[in-house]
Design a protein around this motif. Structure first.
Motif, PDB file in Angstrom:
ATOM      1  N   ALA A 120       6.977  37.440  44.999  1.00  0.00           N
ATOM      2  CA  ALA A 120       7.602  36.940  43.936  1.00  0.00           C
ATOM      3  C   ALA A 120       8.809  37.766  43.498  1.00  0.00           C
ATOM      4  N   GLU A 121       9.697  37.037  43.055  1.00  0.00           N
ATOM      5  CA  GLU A 121      11.154  37.672  42.772  1.00  0.00           C
ATOM      6  C   GLU A 121      10.879  38.727  41.442  1.00  0.00           C
ATOM      7  N   PRO A 122      11.590  39.720  41.211  1.00  0.00           N
ATOM      8  CA  PRO A 122      11.395  40.676  40.268  1.00  0.00           C
ATOM      9  C   PRO A 122      11.520  40.088  38.858  1.00  0.00           C
ATOM     10  N   ARG A 123      11.181  40.579  37.756  1.00  0.00           N
ATOM     11  CA  ARG A 123      11.641  40.202  36.600  1.00  0.00           C
ATOM     12  C   ARG A 123      12.349  41.255  35.840  1.00  0.00           C
ATOM     13  N   PRO A 124      13.601  41.045  35.211  1.00  0.00           N
ATOM     14  CA  PRO A 124      14.359  42.089  34.868  1.00  0.00           C
ATOM     15  C   PRO A 124      13.971  42.767  33.619  1.00  0.00           C
TER      16      PRO A 124
ATOM     17  N   LYS B  21      16.004  52.558  53.898  1.00  0.00           N
ATOM     18  CA  LYS B  21      16.418  51.551  53.123  1.00  0.00           C
ATOM     19  C   LYS B  21      15.762  50.953  51.892  1.00  0.00           C
ATOM     20  N   GLU B  22      14.468  51.292  51.753  1.00  0.00           N
ATOM     21  CA  GLU B  22      14.055  50.664  50.617  1.00  0.00           C
ATOM     22  C   GLU B  22      14.091  51.686  49.402  1.00  0.00           C
ATOM     23  N   LYS B  23      14.479  53.049  49.775  1.00  0.00           N
ATOM     24  CA  LYS B  23      14.825  53.952  48.834  1.00  0.00           C
ATOM     25  C   LYS B  23      16.378  53.961  48.352  1.00  0.00           C
ATOM     26  N   ASP B  24      17.415  53.929  49.331  1.00  0.00           N
ATOM     27  CA  ASP B  24      18.725  53.865  48.727  1.00  0.00           C
ATOM     28  C   ASP B  24      19.165  52.482  48.937  1.00  0.00           C
ATOM     29  N   HIS B  25      18.478  51.380  49.245  1.00  0.00           N
ATOM     30  CA  HIS B  25      19.123  49.887  48.934  1.00  0.00           C
ATOM     31  C   HIS B  25      20.314  49.797  49.991  1.00  0.00           C
ATOM     32  N   GLY B  26      20.685  50.694  50.762  1.00  0.00           N
ATOM     33  CA  GLY B  26      21.988  50.447  51.543  1.00  0.00           C
ATOM     34  C   GLY B  26      23.117  51.197  50.573  1.00  0.00           C
ATOM     35  N   GLY B  27      22.983  51.663  49.583  1.00  0.00           N
ATOM     36  CA  GLY B  27      24.023  52.430  48.693  1.00  0.00           C
ATOM     37  C   GLY B  27      24.676  51.347  47.774  1.00  0.00           C
ATOM     38  N   CYS B  28      26.011  51.551  47.379  1.00  0.00           N
ATOM     39  CA  CYS B  28      26.490  50.587  46.239  1.00  0.00           C
ATOM     40  C   CYS B  28      27.117  49.551  47.065  1.00  0.00           C
ATOM     41  N   ARG B  29      26.836  48.195  46.754  1.00  0.00           N
ATOM     42  CA  ARG B  29      27.752  47.058  47.127  1.00  0.00           C
ATOM     43  C   ARG B  29      29.009  47.228  46.692  1.00  0.00           C
ATOM     44  N   CYS B  30      29.361  47.588  45.438  1.00  0.00           N
ATOM     45  CA  CYS B  30      30.766  47.503  44.897  1.00  0.00           C
ATOM     46  C   CYS B  30      31.594  48.789  45.493  1.00  0.00           C
ATOM     47  N   GLN B  31      30.968  49.751  46.088  1.00  0.00           N
ATOM     48  CA  GLN B  31      31.782  50.902  46.523  1.00  0.00           C
ATOM     49  C   GLN B  31      31.883  50.463  48.118  1.00  0.00           C
ATOM     50  N   ALA B  32      30.928  49.883  48.544  1.00  0.00           N
ATOM     51  CA  ALA B  32      31.176  49.411  49.915  1.00  0.00           C
ATOM     52  C   ALA B  32      32.606  48.341  49.922  1.00  0.00           C
ATOM     53  N   PHE B  33      32.522  47.567  49.077  1.00  0.00           N
ATOM     54  CA  PHE B  33      33.934  46.668  49.049  1.00  0.00           C
ATOM     55  C   PHE B  33      35.342  47.253  48.571  1.00  0.00           C
ATOM     56  N   GLU B  34      35.125  48.088  47.703  1.00  0.00           N
ATOM     57  CA  GLU B  34      36.213  48.899  47.278  1.00  0.00           C
ATOM     58  C   GLU B  34      36.812  49.472  48.501  1.00  0.00           C
TER      59      GLU B  34
ATOM     60  N   ALA C 206      24.984  35.208  43.420  1.00  0.00           N
ATOM     61  CA  ALA C 206      25.460  36.334  43.090  1.00  0.00           C
ATOM     62  C   ALA C 206      24.034  37.451  43.141  1.00  0.00           C
ATOM     63  N   PHE C 207      22.758  36.804  42.634  1.00  0.00           N
ATOM     64  CA  PHE C 207      21.940  37.732  42.535  1.00  0.00           C
ATOM     65  C   PHE C 207      20.999  37.831  43.782  1.00  0.00           C
ATOM     66  N   ASN C 208      21.093  36.749  44.468  1.00  0.00           N
ATOM     67  CA  ASN C 208      20.128  37.129  45.791  1.00  0.00           C
ATOM     68  C   ASN C 208      20.971  37.175  47.099  1.00  0.00           C
ATOM     69  N   ARG C 209      22.396  37.364  46.919  1.00  0.00           N
ATOM     70  CA  ARG C 209      22.859  37.799  48.065  1.00  0.00           C
ATOM     71  C   ARG C 209      22.721  38.985  48.778  1.00  0.00           C
ATOM     72  N   PHE C 210      22.418  40.086  47.855  1.00  0.00           N
ATOM     73  CA  PHE C 210      21.939  41.514  48.381  1.00  0.00           C
ATOM     74  C   PHE C 210      20.744  42.071  47.753  1.00  0.00           C
ATOM     75  N   ARG C 211      19.992  40.793  47.491  1.00  0.00           N
ATOM     76  CA  ARG C 211      18.216  41.095  46.950  1.00  0.00           C
ATOM     77  C   ARG C 211      17.665  41.517  48.174  1.00  0.00           C
ATOM     78  N   GLY C 212      16.880  42.614  48.187  1.00  0.00           N
ATOM     79  CA  GLY C 212      15.873  43.113  49.092  1.00  0.00           C
ATOM     80  C   GLY C 212      16.532  43.756  50.506  1.00  0.00           C
ATOM     81  N   THR C 213      16.239  43.548  51.437  1.00  0.00           N
ATOM     82  CA  THR C 213      16.863  44.136  52.531  1.00  0.00           C
ATOM     83  C   THR C 213      17.170  43.013  53.627  1.00  0.00           C
TER      84      THR C 213
END
Length: 356
Positions: free
Chosen positions: A2-6, A304-317, A284-291
């Motif tokens: 199940a998807e997480p609840r905020p 990967k379950e701990k750092d989640h690949g780092g920051c998506r916004c920093q990767a883009f910038e 927007a919410f599913n594109r980088f959810r999970g691994t």
């Protein structure tokens, strides 16, 4: 699964702000009032957030005190059983304003502080603001509310980490957040003058350890490490689309405050789509959810379950690709970009550009 609840919602009521901090991650241009959600639209959004499972809401900005309808929003959140926090620069927090917010049910206040004393703090803020911040903090304690001080650390103030802890303790703060600057928006433009040295970071961390021992947990000191020097990326929001979301002034719903910078993300607004649809079904919410989205080396990384690949916004910038491994990670093929930025900043002159 199940998807997480905020659990949390950051309500950015406005991007207008009287301060001009050179590390701000909000849009750098003028922030007009036109286009902001109305009080009725915010109340409906709060209703949907509570139905979705949200337990706490942080009213932020910009400067949320510029919204005269803030007490109405706090009162509505209280009727829903939400824990409410005000995230403010403190400039307009008068006894009249705070009394109205307390009567509405406000639970907590967080005040940003730029430095330990007035002269450098005012230089960073771009206007005389420090004394008003101290007065606002004293007022919060007078009204019996929990108080958090937040400090963005960078080259111009990180050497005074110990003094910042002493300031928080002297004000009776319950919590002190010492967060190294995140390089988006104006902070990215000013990165060359903001990045501290490795030596500064080591000294700051030593100062935090000493302060924790000296004060014994009051205030509770939260230290957010810099990730440009260690080769280890910070976990992104405990995982993209996992625990919280942001609603921007115009109603855009984002997985994190900086995500609006990623083009083609598929962002929706609360004006035309429900929060539940956005949280569970939007791109927007599913594109980088999970691994499953991760490329190598993240896909094979035991962290990967701990750092989640780092920051998506920093990767883009830094790379132009939001799906890339965060260049802050030493395993990233783009890690050289971060190392080059650190070396360039070391050679840069001092000074802190203002945010216009």
């Amino acid at each position: 699964m199940a998807e997480p609840r905020p659990l949390g919602m950051l309500a950015e009521l406005t991007h207008r702000c009287p301060l001009r901090c050179g590390y701000c991650s909000n849009p750098a241009g003028p922030a007009p009032r036109a286009g902001e959600l109305t009080a009725a639209q915010w109340c409906r959004t709060l209703d949907e957030a509570r139905e979705l499972g949200v337990l706490q809401v942080h009213f932020s900005g910009g400067e949320p005190l510029l919204r005269r309808d803030l007490p109405r929003l706090v009162a509505h959140a209280r009727t829903l059983g939400l824990y409410t926090a005000l995230v403010t620069g403190g400039q307009g927090l008068t006894p009249v304003r705070l009394s109205a917010l307390v009567a509405a049910g406000l639970d907590h206040v967080q005040i940003s502080v730029q430095d330990a004393t007035a002269a450098p703090a005012d230089a960073i803020a771009g206007r005389p603001a420090h004394r008003r911040k101290l007065a606002a903090a004293a007022l919060v304690k007078e009204y019996g509310l929990p108080l958090t001080l937040n400090v963005v650390l960078h080259r111009a103030n990180i050497d005074r980490t110990a003094a910042l802890v002493d300031l928080a303790a002297g004000l009776g703060a319950d919590r002190l957040e010492l967060a190294n600057a995140q390089y988006y928006g104006s902070a990215l433009l000013n990165r060359r003058s903001l990045l501290p040295t490795r030596e500064q970071l080591d000294a700051a961390e030593a100062a935090v350890r000493a302060a924790r021992a000296r004060y014994g947990g009051r205030p509770d000191i939260v230290y957010v490490r810099a990730d440009y020097h260690d080769g280890v990326p910070k976990p992104c929001m405990h995982g993209w689309g996992s625990r919280q979301f942001t609603v921007a002034p115009g109603g855009e719903v984002l997985p994190c405050p900086a995500a609006a910078r990623i083009p083609g993300l598929g962002v929706h607004t609360v004006r035309d789509t429900s929060l539940a649809d956005i949280w569970y079904r939007s791109e927007a919410f599913n594109r980088f959810r999970g691994t499953d989205w991760m490329p190598e080396p993240c896909r094979s990384c035991p962290l990967k379950e701990k750092d989640h690949g780092g920051c998506r916004c920093q990767a883009f910038e830094l790379t132009g690709d939001a799906a890339a491994t965060d260049p802050a990670c030493r395993l990233s093929p783009h890690h050289g970009l971060v190392r080059a930025a650190v070396d360039d900043a070391r050679a840069a002159p001092g000074g802190l550009p203002y945010r216009r």
